[in-house]
Structures are given as structure tokens and as C-alpha cells.
Design an enzyme around this catalytic site. Structure first.
Site, PDB file in Angstrom:
ATOM      1  N   ASP A   1      -3.210   2.222  -5.725  1.00 33.07           N
ATOM      2  CA  ASP A   1      -1.997   2.221  -4.877  1.00 33.07           C
ATOM      3  C   ASP A   1      -1.855   0.982  -4.005  1.00 33.07           C
ATOM      4  O   ASP A   1      -1.009   0.957  -3.127  1.00 33.07           O
ATOM      5  CB  ASP A   1      -1.967   3.488  -4.013  1.00 33.07           C
ATOM      6  CG  ASP A   1      -2.720   3.357  -2.695  1.00 33.07           C
ATOM      7  OD1 ASP A   1      -3.797   2.736  -2.693  1.00 33.07           O
ATOM      8  OD2 ASP A   1      -2.211   3.875  -1.695  1.00 33.07           O
ATOM      9  N   GLU A   2      -2.666  -0.031  -4.249  1.00 31.37           N
ATOM     10  CA  GLU A   2      -2.717  -1.144  -3.304  1.00 31.37           C
ATOM     11  C   GLU A   2      -2.864  -2.460  -4.050  1.00 31.37           C
ATOM     12  O   GLU A   2      -3.631  -2.535  -5.004  1.00 31.37           O
ATOM     13  CB  GLU A   2      -3.978  -0.937  -2.466  1.00 31.37           C
ATOM     14  CG  GLU A   2      -3.904  -1.336  -1.046  1.00 31.37           C
ATOM     15  CD  GLU A   2      -5.256  -1.080  -0.383  1.00 31.37           C
ATOM     16  OE1 GLU A   2      -5.765  -2.017   0.212  1.00 31.37           O
ATOM     17  OE2 GLU A   2      -5.789   0.035  -0.498  1.00 31.37           O
TER      18      GLU A   2
ATOM     19  N   ASP B   1       0.868  -1.187   0.000  1.00 27.73           N
ATOM     20  CA  ASP B   1       0.000   0.000   0.000  1.00 27.73           C
ATOM     21  C   ASP B   1       0.905   1.237   0.000  1.00 27.73           C
ATOM     22  O   ASP B   1       1.762   1.372   0.875  1.00 27.73           O
ATOM     23  CB  ASP B   1      -0.870  -0.049   1.270  1.00 27.73           C
ATOM     24  CG  ASP B   1      -1.863   1.092   1.356  1.00 27.73           C
ATOM     25  OD1 ASP B   1      -1.853   1.986   0.486  1.00 27.73           O
ATOM     26  OD2 ASP B   1      -2.639   1.100   2.325  1.00 27.73           O
TER      27      ASP B   1
END
Ligand code: TTP
Ligand code: MG
Length: 365
Positions: free
Chosen positions: A106-107, A12
Site C-alpha cells: 500500500d505504499e 500511503d
């Protein structure tokens, strides 16, 4: 647990949009920063770590964030920049495994039980991924390592920013016993309140509750809660999340009143769909044209092609084939959209479809 333990990493990015903005504008570095659209009703999309001690959080109204942190700098999001970073980090992930399941820009979850490279240690791989993300993007990521998705995500949340946390099987029992139920991923405030009403406040409480009691109250989710409270989570890392459809639409300030006017918008719409298909690695068998009129009524028309397409030219031609004069007869268009459905993984470059099946109409309010 039976069988070999899996090795799962959850990655993350730290304060993602804000970190990209601070990277690209040195004046913003070290400053409390919120990323938000301008305007009265605006909400904070994310806040830099400098802003968080003031209580500035994602989804907070911007005016409240400014009350809490008067020196807050505010910039608008730049999604192209975030997508580019997202592409870069996914390329890093794919050097280690094909089993990458992105959750957002983003993860992602990675299954590195059988990595392409990097040796058998998932912790080493997580370190290497963090270092490569830093080298390629100039940004920090936090990673969690454990034996399933639930525990890997819990691990990454335990030590941010720039963290690397490993939860070993021997630690799971004590860790989960003490964990408040609202910290279990998937248990939101409403569910936590219902659980509290049943006297269930921690992992230990959840564990002490018979699975059938939880199932009776929450259905399959209840069973999932019971299982994660025992550290059990067999969900696989799913690299190809099935998308049902991919689409783009535009709303027009000046109404469109002719076929020609709508046609002139199709290349832009088709390019948008092409970009999204490309990003997801997909091609489409079915193309849908959607029009909304000034009386808010909606018409969709669809065509199924003999072979999947993903190029803007093909998508545009398919949509244009659906755009007939009677769709515009005496009406004005406020919104037009193209949606791609019947999605399959994109293979070799697709060719222009020559045979259309008979288009079917769907009218809806
Ligand atoms: P998160 O990973 O939840 O947050 P973050 O990366 O900003 O911070 P953290 O260090 O705690 O991971 O979300 C990733 C991005 O998604 C975030 O930068 C902005 C966007 N986002 C929203 O647009 N709205 C939201 O409500 C949230 C939570 C995130
Ligand atoms: Mg993040």
C-alpha cells in the site's frame, strides 16, 4: 544543496486492509473494525479509523484490542483483494513515472522530477494520483510531497487520512528542529532510547551533534541520522529493488513418502513461484528444490538453467529434474518448496530449458 531539487512523492493508502474490507462490505462501513486472523494469539494487522480513537493499533494482540473496544468488528484478511488494489495503484503511479519504488502493498515512493505527464507541479500530480486511486479503487490515499524520500514520507505521515502535505525546502529547518527523534523514519524506540542517553531528543539536538560522534556510536546509520536531521537524503527512488530469491513452500499434515507424492505437489508450488515472479517482473536462472523430513533435516538441490525462466511449466520441470528416488529412500517429507534465484528482469517470454547444468546437492540441518 546543490543541483536541481528532486520532486518526490510518498503515497500511503489509508487503513489499507480495513478500508478494502469496508469498501466490499457495506455493513462494516463506519464501524470500528480490525483485520486479524482468528485464534487466541492473533494480532491486529490494521484497524479502521473508527477503531483508532479506542487505541486499537497494528500489531496489538487482538484480545487487548477487544478489551479497549468491545464493539470492535473483526474480519480475516483477504490478500488477493489487497494485491489487486496494489496492482491498480501501481498502474496509476506508472502513468506518471517509471521511477516507482513500492515499499509494501500500500505504499510507494515516486520520483516525479521528470514526469511522463501531469506537468511540472509535483503537488498537482499528487492530487491527480489521489483522485485516480479513488476513481479506480474506491479508496483513499494520503500523499506527501517534498525534495527527498525522508521528507516525503515525513510529509505523508503529518496529515492522515486522505491527506496531502507538502514540505517546502524553506520549511525544513524549523520542522526538523522541533521533531522528536523517534519521529524520524528509521529511528526506532531502542535507538531513540540510546540517543536520549546521549542527551539527544529532537532534530535540533541531532543537528548539534557532530556527525563523527553519531557515526562512532551507530556506524553508517549514525551518519544517516545526522544527514536527515539536516534534511539531506540523497537515496534515489529505486524502481527495481533487488530480490534475492522468490519462493513458495508447503507443509503437509499427511507426510509424503513417495517421489510421486512429492511430484504431485510441484505444479502448485511452481504456480506460486510463477505468480511471485510475475508480480515482481522477474525471471530466474536458478531453481532450488527444498525438502524437509520428519526428523526436521533439510535437503536442498539446485539447478542453474541456460536461460532465465518464469513460467510455471519451466519451473516445475526444473524442480522435477532435481527430485530423484534417493531423496525419498525410507524417508518422509513434511515440507516441500521451490525457490527461484539468480533473478533478472523478465524480458521476452522464456522458453523451456533443454540443457541443464549438473545439479549440485546441499545438505543442511
Ligand atoms: P500501514 O500503511 O502501516 O497502515 P494502514 O494502511 O493500515 O493505516 P494508515 O492509514 O496509518 O497508513 O500498513 C499497510 C497495511 O499493512 C495495513 O493495512 C495492514 C498491514 N500491516 C500489517 O499486516 N502489520 C503491521 O504491523 C502493519 C503496521 C501493517
Ligand atoms: Mg497505509
Amino acid at each position: 544543496m546543490t543541483g536541481a531539487l528532486r520532486k518526490i512523492i510518498h503515497v500511503d493508502m489509508d487503513a489499507f486492509y480495513a478500508s478494502v474490507e469496508q469498501r466490499d462490505d457495506p455493513h462494516l462501513r463506519g464501524q470500528p473494525l480490525a483485520v486479524a486472523w482468528g485464534g487466541k494469539r492473533s494480532v491486529v494487522l490494521t484497524a479502521s479509523y473508527e477503531a483508532r480513537p479506542y487505541g486499537v493499533r497494528s500489531a496489538m494482540p487482538l484480545y487487548r484490542a477487544l478489551e479497549r473496544c468491545p464493539g470492535l468488528r473483526v474480519v480475516e484478511p483477504r490478500f488477493d483483494a489487497y494485491r489487486e488494489v496494489s496492482r491498480q495503484i501501481r498502474a496509476v503511479f506508472h502513468t506518471y513515472t517509471a521511477l516507482v519504488e513500492p515499499l509494501s502493498l500500500d505504499e510507494a515512493y515516486l520520483d516525479v522530477s521528470d514526469p511522463r505527464t501531469g506537468g511540472p507541479s509535483a503537488t498537482r500530480i499528487a492530487q491527480a494520483i489521489k483522485a485516480q486511486i479513488r476513481a479506480h479503487t474506491g479508496l483513499n490515499a494520503t500523499a506527501g510531497v517534498s525534495v527527498n524520500k525522508f521528507l516525503a514520507k515525513l510529509a505523508s505521515g503529518m496529515n492522515k487520512p486522505d491527506g496531502l502535505t507538502v514540505i517546502l525546502p524553506a520549511q525544513v529547518h524549523d520542522l526538523l528542529a522541533a521533531l522528536p527523534v523517534e519521529d524520524f523514519h528509521g529511528i526506532g524506540p531502542a535507538t531513540a532510547a540510546k540517543l536520549a542517553g546521549m542527551g539527544i531528543r529532537t532534530g535540533a539536538d541531532l543537528r548539534a551533534t557532530p556527525e563523527r560522534t553519531l557515526h562512532a556510536r551507530f556506524g553508517v546509520l549514525g551518519s544517516h541520522f545526522w544527514r536527515i536531521a539536516h534534511g539531506i537524503d540523497d537515496r534515489p527512488v529505486e524502481p527495481d529493488r533487488p530480490h534475492k530469491s522468490v519462493g513458495t513452500e508447503e507443509t503437509y499434515a499427511d507426510d509424503l513418502t513417495t517421489v510421486h507424492a512429492v511430484q504431485s505437489r510441484l505444479p502448485t508450488l511452481a504456480s506460486g513461484v510463477e505468480r511471485r515472479l510475475e508480480r515482481a517482473g522477474l525471471a530466474a536462472r536458478t531453481v532450488v528444490l527444498k525438502l524437509r523430513y520428519d526428523d526436521r533435516s533439510v535437503v536442498t538441490r539446485r539447478v542453474t538453467l541456460p536461460a532465465p525462466v518464469n513460467g510455471a511449466g519451466d519451473l516445475e520441470r526444473a524442480a522435477a529434474s532435481l527430485l530423484t528416488p534417493e531423496l525419498l529412500a525410507g524417508r518422509t517429507v513434511r515440507l516441500a518448496g521451490i525457490t527461484a534465484m539468480g533473478l533478472t528482469p523478465a524480458g521476452t517470454p522464456t522458453t523451456q530449458p533443454r540443457l541443464f547444468t549438473v545439479p549440485s546437492d546441499t545438505n543442511a540441518d
